[in-house]
Scaffold this active site. Structure first.
Site: not given
Length: 197
Positions: A113, A76-78
């Site tokens: 995501s 995940s990445d923010t």
């Protein structure tokens, strides 16, 4: 519920974030944490969710050769998206101040995501939440940076922290997405995956 559907699968969370790990525990999911260092660089031609999608998939790449048939890897990445610019994790206090000054008295988007990778397939989803801050004084910004040291947070803030409690006046979308994981979409996607596999 979902945990029983996943009993024949090995769920791997590739995140050192205590918040994301806590979300998986709150969903009553059995999972293991595996970490591999990834340099979070992306092409400057990417914008908005393309950036977080790219980085979530980039974080999955080092694991792909070692995945077994029953493994489901989650990366995940923010990012914080403001004025056509992605605000990642600040490298120092000066950058954190600049980020929070830009977010003061304005509305921005938080985009997270999540990439689901198996031995045979990969699926990436994202969610976006609009967050509005009140006008933040320099003293408030400096107090927050000095006290909470938000250098591991996209946009230099955590909505669950003091700055979110005193500064956020409006939110449109998932609160948990702003914390780093669109939990409702993760739940929905995992349910769909175990039905389809």
């Amino acid at each position: 519920m979902l945990n029983s559907k996943l009993k024949n699968y090995n769920l791997i969370l590739a995140s050192g974030s205590p918040r994301r790990q806590s979300f998986f525990k709150d969903l009553n999911l059995d999972f293991e944490v595996r970490l591999k260092a990834t340099k979070e660089d992306y092409p400057n031609t990417l914008t908005h969710f393309e950036i977080s999608n790219y980085l979530a998939e980039l974080k999955a790449a080092p694991f792909q050769e070692e995945l077994k048939s029953k493994d489901i890897l989650i990366t995940s990445d923010t990012i914080v998206w403001h004025d056509t610019t992605a605000l990642g994790k600040p490298k120092d206090a000066q950058t954190a101040f600049q980020y929070l000054k830009a977010l003061s008295n304005a509305t921005h988007e938080v985009i997270t995501s999540v990439c689901f990778t198996t031995k045979r397939s990969q699926n990436t989803i994202y969610d976006s939440t609009k967050v509005t801050f009140k006008p933040l004084s320099d003293d408030e910004i400096n107090y927050y940076i000095d006290t909470y040291k938000p250098f591991d947070k996209a946009g230099a803030y955590g909505i669950q922290d003091w700055i979110g409690q005193i500064g956020v006046t409006k939110i449109e979308g998932s609160y948990f997405n702003v914390m780093g994981l669109p939990v409702h979409l993760v739940y929905k996607t995992l349910n769909a995956m175990v039905t389809a596999i």
